[in-house]
Design a protein around this motif. Sequence first.
Motif, short mmCIF file in Angstrom:
data_model
loop_
_atom_site.label_atom_id
_atom_site.label_comp_id
_atom_site.label_asym_id
_atom_site.label_seq_id
_atom_site.Cartn_x
_atom_site.Cartn_y
_atom_site.Cartn_z
N ARG A 186 38.74 -4.98 -84.63
CA ARG A 186 39.55 -4.10 -83.79
C ARG A 186 39.99 -2.85 -84.54
NH1 ARG A 186 43.48 -8.28 -80.69
NH2 ARG A 186 44.46 -8.18 -82.74
N GLU A 236 40.10 -4.80 -75.61
CA GLU A 236 39.70 -5.86 -76.53
C GLU A 236 39.18 -5.32 -77.85
OE1 GLU A 236 35.96 -4.76 -74.25
OE2 GLU A 236 38.13 -4.85 -73.88
N MET A 278 45.42 -12.13 -81.21
CA MET A 278 44.33 -12.02 -80.25
C MET A 278 44.82 -12.49 -78.89
SD MET A 278 41.59 -10.81 -81.68
CE MET A 278 40.29 -11.35 -80.57
N PRO A 305 36.61 -12.62 -75.98
CA PRO A 305 36.24 -11.49 -76.84
C PRO A 305 34.95 -10.85 -76.36
CG PRO A 305 35.77 -13.57 -77.92
CD PRO A 305 36.55 -13.91 -76.69
#
Length: 248
Positions: free
Chosen positions: A86, A108, A227, A232
């Motif tokens: 990320r 995401e 998260m 994902p």
Amino acid sequence: MEAALFWIQGIHHPWPHVAEHGNRKAVMLIPGFMAHDLTLAPLAGICKWLGHKTFFTGIRSNSNCPRETLIHLERHLERIYEDEGRVVIIGQSLGGVYAREIAARRPELVERVITLGSPVRLVEDSANALVVVMARMMGHLRNKEAGCLTSSCACGMMLVERNLGEIPTTVIYSKTDGVVHWESCIDRSDAKTVENLEVSASHVGMGMNSEVLRIIADRLAMAPRPMSSGTPPTPRTMRRREAIHPLT
């Protein structure tokens, strides 16, 4: 580099280095309206000095069609995510508007958004008259008289306030901005993940302002956000790796 660091206000207070806190971040930098990637070189240098990894986006003049620019930036974001995880997106002025937009589209892939003097409403309602005229002139030169960067933008993209949900967002603004109306830069949403921080800086100088650099350094040192419960990104959502040509 040592001379530049000595110039930074607060030299007597330790700067948060990755070697100490361990929270190394991937940082994607987006320049302001009509600006080149290299206008954010000082900021990139500080981020690197602190131990983070920085990425420019191949923008030679941030004055292209918003739709085309966002496609270009999203591809860069995907590439960086594939290699680094990320990403923290830092955008100055119009670059911050784009940072919020692509973060809203691809949450995401984003760790945090930091905007520097960036309006969160229509550019025409946020900038002084000279900037609006320059935007229209640039649209004319690029044969996009329909009004890129204005309320009549034919791209169908509205540069308006976006809800970034769970993404931590740091909004940096200045009452001495001189280019963008400071009130239009404030995120007035009720999200607990948003912070509005006032500094004393000019619009163009935000990327080199010591107060701004200190804020960015502190935010980059924070632990990654948890998260989300969502799925994902899958290989299907990622484009194949290919050369990304710079925007002119």
